[in-house]
Design a protein around this motif. Structure first.
Motif, PDB file in Angstrom:
ATOM      1  N   TYR A  51      -7.664  -2.714 -11.122  1.00  0.00           N
ATOM      2  CA  TYR A  51      -6.905  -3.781 -10.461  1.00  0.00           C
ATOM      3  C   TYR A  51      -5.404  -3.482 -10.509  1.00  0.00           C
ATOM      4  O   TYR A  51      -4.711  -3.565  -9.491  1.00  0.00           O
ATOM      5  N   ILE A  52      -4.908  -3.109 -11.675  1.00  0.00           N
ATOM      6  CA  ILE A  52      -3.472  -2.804 -11.825  1.00  0.00           C
ATOM      7  C   ILE A  52      -3.079  -1.628 -10.932  1.00  0.00           C
ATOM      8  O   ILE A  52      -2.047  -1.669 -10.252  1.00  0.00           O
ATOM      9  N   ALA A  53      -3.910  -0.593 -10.909  1.00  0.00           N
ATOM     10  CA  ALA A  53      -3.612   0.581 -10.083  1.00  0.00           C
ATOM     11  C   ALA A  53      -3.592   0.215  -8.596  1.00  0.00           C
ATOM     12  O   ALA A  53      -2.705   0.652  -7.847  1.00  0.00           O
ATOM     13  N   LEU A  54      -4.550  -0.606  -8.159  1.00  0.00           N
ATOM     14  CA  LEU A  54      -4.586  -1.034  -6.754  1.00  0.00           C
ATOM     15  C   LEU A  54      -3.363  -1.885  -6.417  1.00  0.00           C
ATOM     16  O   LEU A  54      -2.739  -1.714  -5.364  1.00  0.00           O
ATOM     17  N   ARG A  55      -3.018  -2.838  -7.291  1.00  0.00           N
ATOM     18  CA  ARG A  55      -1.846  -3.696  -7.058  1.00  0.00           C
ATOM     19  C   ARG A  55      -0.583  -2.845  -6.936  1.00  0.00           C
ATOM     20  O   ARG A  55       0.236  -3.073  -6.047  1.00  0.00           O
ATOM     21  N   ASN A  56      -0.439  -1.877  -7.816  1.00  0.00           N
ATOM     22  CA  ASN A  56       0.746  -1.009  -7.760  1.00  0.00           C
ATOM     23  C   ASN A  56       0.763  -0.169  -6.491  1.00  0.00           C
ATOM     24  O   ASN A  56       1.804  -0.011  -5.860  1.00  0.00           O
ATOM     25  N   ALA A  57      -0.377   0.374  -6.123  1.00  0.00           N
ATOM     26  CA  ALA A  57      -0.454   1.231  -4.944  1.00  0.00           C
ATOM     27  C   ALA A  57      -0.212   0.452  -3.650  1.00  0.00           C
ATOM     28  O   ALA A  57       0.332   0.991  -2.687  1.00  0.00           O
ATOM     29  N   ARG A  63      -1.542  -6.110   2.144  1.00  0.00           N
ATOM     30  CA  ARG A  63      -2.869  -6.145   1.554  1.00  0.00           C
ATOM     31  C   ARG A  63      -2.873  -6.977   0.280  1.00  0.00           C
ATOM     32  O   ARG A  63      -1.875  -7.067  -0.415  1.00  0.00           O
ATOM     33  N   SER A  64      -4.033  -7.570  -0.012  1.00  0.00           N
ATOM     34  CA  SER A  64      -4.206  -8.350  -1.235  1.00  0.00           C
ATOM     35  C   SER A  64      -5.274  -7.686  -2.086  1.00  0.00           C
ATOM     36  O   SER A  64      -6.222  -7.089  -1.558  1.00  0.00           O
ATOM     37  N   ALA A  87      -9.936  -5.013  -2.229  1.00  0.00           N
ATOM     38  CA  ALA A  87      -8.652  -5.136  -1.565  1.00  0.00           C
ATOM     39  C   ALA A  87      -8.912  -5.456  -0.097  1.00  0.00           C
ATOM     40  O   ALA A  87      -9.875  -4.975   0.496  1.00  0.00           O
ATOM     41  N   THR A  88      -8.044  -6.285   0.467  1.00  0.00           N
ATOM     42  CA  THR A  88      -8.154  -6.625   1.884  1.00  0.00           C
ATOM     43  C   THR A  88      -7.413  -5.594   2.717  1.00  0.00           C
ATOM     44  O   THR A  88      -6.565  -4.849   2.209  1.00  0.00           O
ATOM     45  N   THR A  89      -7.713  -5.590   4.005  1.00  0.00           N
ATOM     46  CA  THR A  89      -6.970  -4.724   4.909  1.00  0.00           C
ATOM     47  C   THR A  89      -5.802  -5.474   5.524  1.00  0.00           C
ATOM     48  O   THR A  89      -4.984  -4.892   6.174  1.00  0.00           O
TER      49      THR A  89
END
Length: 93
Positions: A51-57, A63-64, A87-89
């Motif tokens: 989750y943290i990696a996706l939020r940072n990226a 995107r959410s 993650a949303t598009t």
């Protein structure tokens, strides 16, 4: 030797009404409900790190990112899942 329990097929509306009365989270695939297993320390840590990696990226994009308790519906076959991370598009409305 006993036989396995008969499978009870449901449509999406019946599943949603039924699931709302259940204390556990359930996934719905091909007309069949499956209870979700409880998490343990290692998978929970991996989910949090992902989750943290996706939020940072995805920071600065439209995107959410969501974690564990957000249900995902596959419109093609009305399957419902609770992915560990998603993650949303685009920004949800």
């Amino acid at each position: 030797m006993s036989l396995p329990a008969a499978k009870r097929a449901m449509n999406l509306d019946a599943f949603l009404a039924w699931e709302g009365q259940q204390p556990e989270r359930w996934e719905f695939v091909d007309g069949e409900a499956f209870v979700m297993a409880g998490g343990t320390d290692v998978p929970n840590t991996i989910t949090g790190n992902t989750y943290i990696a996706l939020r940072n990226a995805l920071r600065g994009t439209r995107r959410s990112v969501f974690m564990t308790n957000v249900r995902l519906r596959l419109a093609a076959d009305d399957s419902l899942f609770y992915p560990d991370d998603s993650a949303t598009t685009d920004t949800p409305t």
